[in-house]
Design a protein around this motif. Structure first.
Motif, PDB file in Angstrom:
ATOM      1  N   LYS A  83       2.469   1.512   5.238  1.00 27.13           N
ATOM      2  CA  LYS A  83       2.384   0.156   4.691  1.00 27.13           C
ATOM      3  C   LYS A  83       2.719  -0.874   5.757  1.00 27.13           C
ATOM      4  CE  LYS A  83       3.472   1.453  -0.087  1.00 27.13           C
ATOM      5  NZ  LYS A  83       4.438   1.342  -1.195  1.00 27.13           N
ATOM      6  N   LYS A  86      -2.622   2.714   4.798  1.00 26.64           N
ATOM      7  CA  LYS A  86      -1.825   1.887   3.886  1.00 26.64           C
ATOM      8  C   LYS A  86      -1.150   2.719   2.801  1.00 26.64           C
ATOM      9  CE  LYS A  86      -2.170  -2.470   1.340  1.00 26.64           C
ATOM     10  NZ  LYS A  86      -3.078  -3.563   0.928  1.00 26.64           N
ATOM     11  N   LYS A  87      -1.713   3.873   2.472  1.00 25.33           N
ATOM     12  CA  LYS A  87      -1.183   4.724   1.408  1.00 25.33           C
ATOM     13  C   LYS A  87      -0.154   5.731   1.921  1.00 25.33           C
ATOM     14  CE  LYS A  87      -5.671   4.566  -0.983  1.00 25.33           C
ATOM     15  NZ  LYS A  87      -6.817   5.390  -1.458  1.00 25.33           N
ATOM     16  N   SER A 133       1.545  10.070   8.126  1.00 24.92           N
ATOM     17  CA  SER A 133       2.138  10.660   6.923  1.00 24.92           C
ATOM     18  C   SER A 133       3.462  11.366   7.234  1.00 24.92           C
ATOM     19  CB  SER A 133       1.163  11.656   6.279  1.00 24.92           C
ATOM     20  OG  SER A 133       0.954  12.786   7.109  1.00 24.92           O
ATOM     21  N   LYS A 188      -7.583   2.005   5.406  1.00 24.30           N
ATOM     22  CA  LYS A 188      -7.227   2.023   3.977  1.00 24.30           C
ATOM     23  C   LYS A 188      -6.321   3.209   3.668  1.00 24.30           C
ATOM     24  CE  LYS A 188     -11.519  -0.170   2.395  1.00 24.30           C
ATOM     25  NZ  LYS A 188     -12.798   0.042   1.660  1.00 24.30           N
ATOM     26  N   GLN A 189      -6.572   4.357   4.300  1.00 27.49           N
ATOM     27  CA  GLN A 189      -5.750   5.539   4.081  1.00 27.49           C
ATOM     28  C   GLN A 189      -4.365   5.371   4.695  1.00 27.49           C
ATOM     29  OE1 GLN A 189      -6.650   8.180   2.126  1.00 27.49           O
ATOM     30  NE2 GLN A 189      -8.428   6.883   1.679  1.00 27.49           N
TER      31      GLN A 189
END
Length: 303
Positions: free
Chosen positions: A215, A208-209, A300, A205-206
């Motif tokens: 993404k 995806k951000k 990131s 989930k992280q």
């Protein structure tokens, strides 16, 4: 500023290969000199196209050389049931830069890149070892310019392609035997380490951000069958980048690894003997919680 470590990546994208390529291409410590492709997760033409798609998506210009369409001896097997028929199922790819593809075959391109490098080169093998074996047979003199060969391959117990064989070695066991007998400084990251290095549902989930790369990867993960979204996804190939970029997160021990070639049931299986001194070492453990944090940090940084 410390000079980047020159690296050549041999790969067969593949969803977990896409992760490893992202981390290598955006690393401030590595300089990717060449990417070579080989039949593995899907066909060589398809994984070559996938590599060009990824480079275009990442806006990176690295020379790509197409390699072997078939293993050295046996018929080709693939892992399309894990990665989808295209190898990168789940994401809508745009037009890609075909100008990055050279007509020079992979084994020769590896030789050229090594000879052109002013520093010893690290080879990163994320796929069946056909290209690396062919390069070794053609250009044995290059070995003195190799800093290290880092391989995702082999298993110390049960396999994921055959009862006792890991896919990359099972897909071309003769090539694996040639490479493991090369006397190069080798680090092996086996199936068991990839199985431990799982992304939890919360980590996914992280991901995806985490920007456009996060993404894209999260969409690929929805179609990846190396585990599942609920129980966790095994990140086999990206463990090689943990070893290269965060070696404090893994444990290694010297070893010798032999490949079974004759057995009908055990063909491609790897047998490990732990010894005090060897040119080969096996990664035997990884810090799982720290890996999760490291993984998110790397995504990131990929934009």
């Amino acid at each position: 500023m410390r000079e980047k470590r020159p690296i050549i990546i041999d790969t067969d994208p593949g969803i977990d290969d896409a992760v490893a390529l992202a981390f290598a291409l955006f690393s401030e410590e590595l300089e990717v000199k060449l990417i070579t492709t080989v039949a593995g997760n899907v066909s060589c033409p398809q994984v070559t196209e996938n590599t060009l798609k990824l480079l275009t998506f990442f806006d990176k210009e690295v020379l790509v050389a197409k390699g072997a369409n078939q293993p050295l001896v046996q018929p080709q097997i693939d892992a399309s049931e894990i990665h989808g028929d295209s190898g990168l199922a789940g994401f809508e790819w745009k037009e890609y830069n075909r100008q990055l593809l050279t007509e020079v075959p992979a084994a020769i391109a590896i030789h050229q890149a090594i000879q052109q490098s002013s520093e010893p080169v690290t080879l990163l093998a994320l796929a069946p070892l056909t290209n690396i074996a062919l390069w070794l047979r053609l250009f044995e003199e290059d070995k003195e310019k190799i800093a290290e060969l880092v391989i995702m391959g082999g298993a110390t117990g049960r396999g994921n392609s055959g009862n006792f064989s890991e896919f990359n070695f099972h897909a071309d066991p003769e090539a694996a035997e040639i490479v493991l007998n090369s006397q190069l400084p080798i680090t092996l990251l086996p199936l068991e380490i990839g199985n431990k290095a799982r992304l939890t549902s919360e980590t996914i989930k992280q991901v995806k951000k985490a920007g456009k790369t996060g993404k894209m990867l999260s969409q690929l993960f929805e179609h990846y069958r190396g585990g599942d979204i609920v129980t966790g996804l095994s990140m086999y190939d990206s463990t090689t980048l943990v070893y290269l970029l965060a070696p404090h997160l893994v444990e290694t021990t010297p070893c010798q690894m032999a490949i079974e070639l004759a057995g009908q049931v055990t063909r491609g299986a790897s047998s490990v003997t732990f010894i005090e001194e060897s040119s080969c070492q096996l990664v035997t453990d990884i810090q799982v919680e720290e890996f999760q944090q490291w993984f998110l940090q790397q995504v990131s940084q990929c934009g």
